[in-house]
Write a protein that holds these residues in place. Structure first.
Motif, PDB file in Angstrom:
ATOM      1  N   LEU A   1      19.552  15.193  11.283  1.00 25.69           N
ATOM      2  CA  LEU A   1      20.110  13.948  10.745  1.00 25.69           C
ATOM      3  C   LEU A   1      21.279  13.451  11.590  1.00 25.69           C
ATOM      4  CD1 LEU A   1      19.838  14.511   6.911  1.00 25.69           C
ATOM      5  CD2 LEU A   1      18.916  12.581   8.194  1.00 25.69           C
TER       6      LEU A   1
ATOM      7  N   GLY B   1      25.323  22.285  -0.948  1.00 19.54           N
ATOM      8  CA  GLY B   1      23.942  22.567  -1.305  1.00 19.54           C
ATOM      9  C   GLY B   1      23.063  21.349  -1.460  1.00 19.54           C
ATOM     10  N   ARG B   2      23.447  20.252  -0.828  1.00 24.25           N
ATOM     11  CA  ARG B   2      22.630  19.047  -0.948  1.00 24.25           C
ATOM     12  C   ARG B   2      21.786  18.794   0.291  1.00 24.25           C
ATOM     13  NH1 ARG B   2      26.966  14.745  -3.129  1.00 24.25           N
ATOM     14  NH2 ARG B   2      28.477  16.209  -2.276  1.00 24.25           N
ATOM     15  N   LEU B   3      21.902  19.669   1.284  1.00 20.04           N
ATOM     16  CA  LEU B   3      21.169  19.502   2.528  1.00 20.04           C
ATOM     17  C   LEU B   3      21.012  20.886   3.132  1.00 20.04           C
ATOM     18  CD1 LEU B   3      20.279  16.868   4.062  1.00 20.04           C
ATOM     19  CD2 LEU B   3      22.381  17.097   5.396  1.00 20.04           C
ATOM     20  N   ASP B   4      19.844  21.163   3.717  1.00 22.75           N
ATOM     21  CA  ASP B   4      19.669  22.452   4.375  1.00 22.75           C
ATOM     22  C   ASP B   4      20.419  22.461   5.699  1.00 22.75           C
ATOM     23  OD1 ASP B   4      18.022  23.262   2.370  1.00 22.75           O
ATOM     24  OD2 ASP B   4      16.155  22.913   3.461  1.00 22.75           O
TER      25      ASP B   4
ATOM     26  N   LEU C   1      27.595  17.745   2.684  1.00 21.08           N
ATOM     27  CA  LEU C   1      26.323  17.885   1.965  1.00 21.08           C
ATOM     28  C   LEU C   1      25.773  19.301   2.095  1.00 21.08           C
ATOM     29  CD1 LEU C   1      24.321  14.584   2.646  1.00 21.08           C
ATOM     30  CD2 LEU C   1      25.817  15.151   0.734  1.00 21.08           C
ATOM     31  N   VAL C   2      25.879  19.870   3.300  1.00 21.86           N
ATOM     32  CA  VAL C   2      25.397  21.245   3.487  1.00 21.86           C
ATOM     33  C   VAL C   2      26.225  22.203   2.638  1.00 21.86           C
ATOM     34  CG1 VAL C   2      25.175  23.131   5.150  1.00 21.86           C
ATOM     35  CG2 VAL C   2      24.471  20.800   5.792  1.00 21.86           C
TER      36      VAL C   2
ATOM     37  N   GLU D   1      18.452  20.955   8.462  1.00 25.36           N
ATOM     38  CA  GLU D   1      18.223  19.502   8.435  1.00 25.36           C
ATOM     39  C   GLU D   1      19.394  18.729   9.041  1.00 25.36           C
ATOM     40  OE1 GLU D   1      16.023  18.207   4.397  1.00 25.36           O
ATOM     41  OE2 GLU D   1      17.709  19.577   4.081  1.00 25.36           O
TER      42      GLU D   1
END
Lengths: 468, 468, 468
Positions: free
Chosen positions: C453, C443-446, C439-440, C449
């Motif tokens: 998580l 580009g779907r998660l910083d 996800l990182v 973050e």
């Protein structure tokens, strides 16, 4: 720091990423063709400012408020209006703060991608939404909304929309579409014919709706023949306002091709409110075939959006009404269900029936084989819960090998959230380019074919399938 | 420029690609074991040239013509023969041009991989098929087909086939298999016992087929005991022509283990044409268990290919007959359906029952758990719509963790298209090597185990599971 | 050479792998929270050595012996006890050799990951298990088991377990839990309330179980009111031994909310053994809603584990009894099935209902949409056949976009195999970190973050969801 990664949704492997990025560069700025959605034509008719950030992003968006509800936030605290007119939060800033302080819930969801895209690209924001930045966001967006470049028509133009379809009930008077036309504005906002309210005997007010349809068209809708003629006339009326499609949101994909006398008898029962659930289902199913026959006459593309078990929570339905995030997909059969319609008109290449699904297990098993055989069938893009990066990837992976690309119809944003339109199309463009890049990198597509297909998936297929 | 990428279907990440390529290099040239398919034994018996490019690649291949039909091409324009003997295109070059000008429809499909593989490897072609190259292709392939190295037996040898199974109806006289044997040719072409026509009361001509089976075997098939003996005798006859398996293509995976008197009564009804659909289904289900009992006697491997809703379009069935691309998969239950057979004979390790599916949702949920427990069960490879790179990947990802590799049986090409055999096996070898490489790269398999497994998946498992 | 790759289950692409590894480093040593499982509390009460390697790893593990059975190994040769007390292998070394010589069957399965993890991390072994190393393994593990650091409590501490839940029948006297408490040992081993034996009219001994529940609680379980009070009292008793959850293993997810008189009448029938299958199913369904109501009183979290078609093989059930690897998943509906319970109590944010599934097709279609709307619902982790790297990946890919992370509850090991607990949690941590890394990277998660998580998925969600 920008909210969005420039390379988001591209594959991490560097060579593959380069391939995907190059494909995307070619299509990122193509005009948006939005052939199916639920924006409000009144916005474009009146061209008034959107009220406030909460009314723009939170209160009307069932993707957003259902997620908050799932973690215990009361819908009334989000300003969702009550059926009984009882108290609900009206302070936009309070709603916004509640949303902002729960924004972490959207990590990994498409809502986050759409919202961040809107924040960055529409409102020029460069900091993450959170409890800390809530007020800054609220003030900033509120301020923007007062400016002319944030009026609906200005945004339509800024978004690069070439054509935008809304969806209206068959008995809608289309006054806002008329107003748009009479305003002289050059934006192309068209309607679509959604006759569920006059086709589904289980819809509240069915008989009244049918009577109204009769008044609107001058046909005697108390008779079966008059009812069908009224549909024909109303479809023609919708076509005057640009409609190129009808849309049908039935509980299942069931179709029937009943003898006319039997259909007429069911219609009489339906008007009297006497249909059993099985009879109501049969009538809905039969009417899909009638609609397909009318499509052969007038050219409207027929969309079927089946399989939502709507209003799952009695309490939410009673307090807040329909479309409040408690519509849950269920298993949907297409193979048996569509056979009567397909046997009636399925081999006609001049008919276009676009199938959607909320049941991904039908992609490879039923939908791709059906669309890969019948000339009239096309597959709609991933819908609702599946309008997401993973959902789009699964759609391509599970349909392309059997149905190819040509039996698909490009992207639908299908949204009520105007600002999310460019965001949603951007996600689709990126995911499709990533998929094409993977085909090239694994020797399943020539490098000169991929850009042509990227253009098709972005623009050409939607234009042709929807006859826009 | 070659049509095919040498590294096609390998993972794009360089280290992973190297791993996959190394595994593949070891198995790419292993002999082809084709334990289940639908090629015509007459080809090898007569060893005559294939007629023309359209007859070789288009007209008989339902993968090809259904895709063209889905985009509005008439089956008669592709030369598909009509049931009524009415006009259909007979000019191979016209058919070929139509096919060529629509070749872009196959982008991203396995048909494209198979066709390009045949074009390049069988016919030495190095340019993409299109409207522009259609005539060149037609002339080139036509020319090849006249040469001795393109005769069926020469191709069989060139393809490196070790054994090729065809499929014949129980009442087939196996004349072409006899002719192959008598010809002295060294190729190993074996038959398989497909008794649907004498087991399924709903097949046209069921009673006549059963009577013919009686004549062929000398047993009184008017009686239940004679009918079973006739099966035994006919299976023995098929075994003389190399059969090691039976094959059953029922609408569902239903099995039954009825009391003999009840089965006998159903059989009488079936012969009289008096079975209800439910009774016909029960009889088919019971016969699977009888076939499994016979397998324990004679060693034939039992294959079940369930779940196709055949002849979905009445119009296509009426005009063109069976197997015309309008067979659509449907949901298939295995857990309840197979229980009677499994309770009867499922714990016997000397029985082999190979399960196929058109419903991928059953892989992880039903098929892998069943095959990972019952000694008799093995999982057939991805079938029909799922015989594709993505389909093969999903099969391994969804079955391996529960059933391991040893409960699978290698690859089946299952094809009528002779030239596609090496192409299909090559795709399976590449995808399996890519899967094994990923297991090695993620620490789920030792690097020394992977080549052994690649060999098993390519060769060993098929030989042992099918007792070839 | 170590058995395990240090980077196992991380993505092969180097940059992505670095991201995943960094996330994993942060959570690898977090305490194990095991909120649901089937270990034996007697182990921790008595703290005696485990008997021998075969009794530790083979004979009680249905994952292991069903795979061996699927390849023709007799369960008696693996020492599985017979219902009739008849002969079964008792020589641990013989069992172990048979297991070792078939260890290759587990290639690509999670059992192999768990076993190798135990061999390496618990027993310090650095060579692969095989026929050649079988005796060495047996001697080495046997020797270890005699040493104090391999006693159950020592292993519990070495494994870094913070809390471990077992599962006991409602009528269990919890003697071992009492003994643990009275021993003064500081390990936190808690029970969970599993009332299937007193809720399911089709369970053997149902009426006797209900009568025993009455004796244990002092309520008159011959009456409906007394029966409900007995549940309340027994739940309170379980809560004294740390229970924070109940658990329900029904054939389906069906719930009902019957009028009390109707439920009472069904209960009387059930006690007399007079329920039809449909009535038994309705009673089970109604009791889930009663349990949910009690959860609102006493705070127990309600777990539903539906959809296993248990004891599929009559022969295995007759000879070896329940839980012998012949429990096969089937299709499971949630949308219709859960509606009565959800309409009764589903909008209560103070209720927690955790849903599990053996039917992955329900993840994106039903479970994520339900959990993404109803405040009481959470999604349990991938269960049983899906407790595997691919299963975990599919779970995240198919649920996150609709339900987010906050509607999930971290990992359950759900195991009877004590040594596999750290292995299973390690697999989950690695797969979740790989998912977050992807996800990182897309580009779907910083990047800031993701570690938060990772901590939540490993520790925080399980603690809070299970109120531990």
């Amino acid at each position: 720091m920008p909210l969005l990664d420039e390379d988001r949704l591209f594959p991490p492997e560097p060579a593959l990423r380069d391939l995907a990025r190059a494909l995307y560069e070619d299509v990122r700025d193509l005009p948006i063709v939005s052939p199916h959605g639920h924006t409000d034509p009144r916005w474009f008719a009146e061209n008034q400012p959107f009220p406030d950030p909460a009314q723009l992003f939170v209160t009307p968006d069932h993707y957003v408020f259902r997620m908050l509800a799932s973690q215990g936030v009361a819908l009334t605290d989000l300003g969702v209006p009550r059926v009984d007119g009882g108290p609900t939060e009206t302070d936009g800033r309070k709603i916004w703060r509640l949303f902002a302080s729960n924004y972490h819930l959207f990590a990994g969801t498409p809502s986050r991608l759409w919202l961040d895209h809107s924040f960055q690209h529409v409102f020029g924001i460069d900091r993450r939404l959170s409890a800390q930045t809530a007020d800054w966001y609220y003030d900033h967006i509120s301020d923007c909304l007062t400016r002319p470049e944030f009026l609906p028509r200005a945004l339509y133009e800024r978004f690069g929309i070439e054509v935008l379809a809304t969806t209206e009930a068959a008995t809608d008077d289309l006054r806002w579409h008329r107003a748009i036309r009479e305003s002289g504005w050059r934006g192309r906002v068209v309607t679509a014919y959604r006759p569920d309210g006059v086709i589904d005997p289980e819809m509240p007010g069915f008989a009244d709706n049918v009577a109204l349809l009769g008044q609107q068209t001058g046909f005697d809708t108390a008779t079966w023949a008059g009812y069908l003629d009224a549909h024909r006339a109303r479809r023609a009326y919708f076509r005057e306002f640009g409609a190129t499609s009808s849309d049908h949101g039935h509980p299942s994909a069931r179709t029937e091709d009943l003898p006319q006398a039997e259909a007429a008898a069911l219609f009489q029962k339906a008007q009297r409110g006497d249909c059993t659930p099985a009879e109501a289902d049969a009538f809905r199913g039969h009417m899909l075939t009638e609609m397909a026959r009318m499509s052969l006459e007038d050219g409207l593309v027929l969309q079927i959006h089946p399989g939502s078990r709507r209003n799952h929570s009695d309490a939410v339905m009673a307090m807040f009404g329909r479309d409040k995030g408690f519509d849950i997909p269920g298993r949907t059969d297409y193979v048996t269900a569509l056979r009567p319609l397909l046997n009636a008109v399925g081999m006609r290449p001049d008919l276009t029936v676009i199938l959607f699904t909320l049941d991904e297990s039908s992609y490879a098993r039923e939908l791709a084989p059906l669309a890969g055989a019948y000339p009239c069938l096309r597959l709609g893009p991933p819908w609702w819960f599946h309008d997401s990066p993973e959902g789009m990837r699964r759609f391509r992976e599970m349909t392309t090998e059997t149905a190819g690309f040509s039996n698909t119809v490009g992207f639908n944003d299908d949204t009520r959230a105007f600002c999310s339109i460019p965001a949603r199309h951007d996600v689709a463009r990126r995911v499709d380019c990533a998929f094409l890049a993977a085909l090239v990198a694994t020797g399943r597509l020539d490098s000169e074919e991929a850009p042509l297909l990227a253009h098709e998936l972005t623009y050409g297929l939607a234009k042709r399938a929807y006859r826009l």
